[in-house]
Write a protein that holds these residues in place. Structure first.
Motif, PDB file in Angstrom:
ATOM      1  N   THR A 145     -32.562  -2.119   8.401  1.00 41.92           N
ATOM      2  CA  THR A 145     -33.996  -1.963   8.680  1.00 41.92           C
ATOM      3  C   THR A 145     -34.415  -0.535   8.370  1.00 41.92           C
ATOM      4  N   HIS A 146     -35.701  -0.351   8.116  1.00 39.50           N
ATOM      5  CA  HIS A 146     -36.236   0.987   7.903  1.00 39.50           C
ATOM      6  C   HIS A 146     -36.196   1.796   9.190  1.00 39.50           C
ATOM      7  N   TYR A 147     -36.337   1.127  10.325  1.00 35.90           N
ATOM      8  CA  TYR A 147     -36.238   1.819  11.609  1.00 35.90           C
ATOM      9  C   TYR A 147     -34.855   2.449  11.761  1.00 35.90           C
ATOM     10  N   ASN A 148     -33.815   1.703  11.415  1.00 31.43           N
ATOM     11  CA  ASN A 148     -32.456   2.231  11.530  1.00 31.43           C
ATOM     12  C   ASN A 148     -32.279   3.489  10.674  1.00 31.43           C
ATOM     13  N   ARG A 149     -32.728   3.406   9.445  1.00 30.49           N
ATOM     14  CA  ARG A 149     -32.601   4.565   8.560  1.00 30.49           C
ATOM     15  C   ARG A 149     -33.360   5.765   9.119  1.00 30.49           C
ATOM     16  N   LEU A 150     -34.521   5.496   9.704  1.00 35.79           N
ATOM     17  CA  LEU A 150     -35.346   6.556  10.273  1.00 35.79           C
ATOM     18  C   LEU A 150     -34.663   7.241  11.452  1.00 35.79           C
ATOM     19  N   MET A 151     -33.975   6.464  12.296  1.00 34.29           N
ATOM     20  CA  MET A 151     -33.390   7.003  13.523  1.00 34.29           C
ATOM     21  C   MET A 151     -32.061   7.713  13.295  1.00 34.29           C
ATOM     22  N   ALA A 194     -26.245   4.185  18.995  1.00 30.56           N
ATOM     23  CA  ALA A 194     -25.979   3.656  20.333  1.00 30.56           C
ATOM     24  C   ALA A 194     -26.359   4.635  21.431  1.00 30.56           C
ATOM     25  N   LYS A 195     -26.292   5.936  21.139  1.00 28.37           N
ATOM     26  CA  LYS A 195     -26.564   6.937  22.161  1.00 28.37           C
ATOM     27  C   LYS A 195     -27.948   7.528  21.926  1.00 28.37           C
ATOM     28  N   VAL A 237     -34.961  -7.702  23.791  1.00 34.13           N
ATOM     29  CA  VAL A 237     -34.162  -6.525  23.452  1.00 34.13           C
ATOM     30  C   VAL A 237     -35.005  -5.249  23.422  1.00 34.13           C
ATOM     31  N   ARG A 238     -34.479  -4.211  24.082  1.00 32.68           N
ATOM     32  CA  ARG A 238     -35.155  -2.915  24.081  1.00 32.68           C
ATOM     33  C   ARG A 238     -34.871  -2.112  22.815  1.00 32.68           C
ATOM     34  N   HIS A 239     -33.583  -2.046  22.434  1.00 27.09           N
ATOM     35  CA  HIS A 239     -33.196  -1.128  21.362  1.00 27.09           C
ATOM     36  C   HIS A 239     -32.034  -1.719  20.582  1.00 27.09           C
ATOM     37  N   THR A 240     -32.321  -2.157  19.377  1.00 24.11           N
ATOM     38  CA  THR A 240     -31.281  -2.717  18.525  1.00 24.11           C
ATOM     39  C   THR A 240     -31.830  -2.831  17.111  1.00 24.11           C
TER      40      THR A 240
END
Length: 350
Positions: free
Chosen positions: A131-137, A110-111, A228-231
């Motif tokens: 998602t793979h993006y979530n794991r990456l971030m 979130a931050k 959506v920008r970021h989710t």
């Protein structure tokens, strides 16, 4: 394609979790296991039981909070920080807290999207990202982390696209602000006919459409707009694509691996570009239908409900076996489906 699961000819596992994300819980419940969810008299968040919105099957069981400690489970599935830091100590017994455990992370950080540490830092827990993006971030600490991408069922209503409008389905969009694209939606709505549905949108939306009625409501709209920008990747996007609806959205997060620009939808970071493409879809319904069919093909390959539940069944079996270093998975990236199951390591990011 038929997906073989590791739970065939085996007793059904008993999964305890909280009712955090209704749509996700409904799709998760399509698997070959039993799900137990707590309920209290106040029906507070996480404790409102099955509810009346989703057509849950007989494998989803309500458990009064006071009785949770007396039941036998195979896996504890956390889905929120509150589940993990507070609620498990209030309602689970010490023995239950030592059971095989999985933390399902629905969201992006979130931050700070790069340096945020996940709340879980435990080699004995499996952290599942959607998602793979979530794991990456996320900074996943020392926790074994893997990805199970979304799966959604095929709606029983086909796309028609007869209504020359776009559709956005996001709850509480004004309150959730820039991250979910409230300002972008307002800008686009001042130029093009785009409707907003969902809870908590007040005069800016058309109100809530319950999940079972959403396919029929959504089918008439020309395209789905995702401002959506970021989710995380929204289940609403997967559902719209499965129905045969083209998607227009920002070229951010996981969506860039789902939408092929000009084929099954349009993505870009330039809002004016997206507005031009939305006008194109409004003026050319045949093009919208063609792109919608491509979107459906993508969804059937990548968000197949059988693949989704098979992945979860394999993961539950893996954590129950105590073998946290190996998981059988199906290659989902970019719509590629593995012919045979491969072996992969659940890695620890630190």
């Amino acid at each position: 394609m038929t997906y073989m699961t590791t739970t065939q000819q085996k007793p059904r596992l008993k999964i305890f979790t909280w009712h955090i994300h209704g749509s996700y819980l409904y799709y998760l419940s399509q698997g070959n296991y039993d799900i137990y969810i707590p309920v209290n008299e106040q029906r507070t968040p996480g404790y409102y039981g099955r509810g009346k919105t989703f057509p849950f099957g007989d494998n989803v069981h309500e458990v009064p909070v006071r009785m949770v400690k007396d039941l036998d489970f195979d896996v504890i599935l956390y889905q929120s920080t509150k589940d993990y830091l507070v609620d498990q100590y209030d309602i689970l017994s010490p023995a239950q807290r030592r059971l095989p455990r999985v933390y399902l992370e629905h969201n992006t950080p979130a931050k700070n999207p790069v340096t945020t540490r996940h709340v879980v830092n435990d080699r004995r827990i499996c952290l599942v990202h959607v998602t793979h993006y979530n794991r990456l971030m996320w900074d996943n600490n020392r926790t074994p982390a893997t990805v199970i991408e979304h799966g959604v069922t095929m709606p029983d209503v086909s796309y028609t696209g007869e209504l020359a409008k776009g559709l956005v389905t996001i709850n509480h969009l004004p309150q959730r602000g820039r991250g979910l694209g409230w300002d972008i939606f307002q800008h686009v709505r001042n130029i093009l006919p785009v409707d907003l549905v969902g809870m908590g949108n007040g005069q800016d939306g058309l109100g809530e459409v319950l999940h079972p009625q959403l396919p029929s409501f959504r089918s008439r709209y020309r395209f789905y707009f995702h401002p959506v920008r970021h989710t995380s990747l929204a289940l609403a996007v997967c559902e719209a694509m499965m129905q045969g609806m083209p998607v227009v959205g920002l070229a951010t997060t996981e969506l860039v691996t789902v939408i092929e620009n000009g084929k099954n939808g349009f993505i870009h970071t330039d809002i004016n570009y997206l507005i031009r493409k939305m006008k194109l879809l409004l003026n050319e319904p045949e093009l919208a239908a063609q792109m919608g069919e491509a979107a459906k093909t993508t969804a059937m390959k990548r968000f197949n409900i059988d693949r989704f539940t098979a992945d979860w069944e394999r993961l539950f079996e893996t954590v129950c076996s105590g073998n946290m270093n190996e998981i059988i998975y199906t290659d989902q990236l970019f719509g590629k489906q593995a012919i045979e199951s491969d072996h992969s390591t659940i890695t620890s990011d630190n």
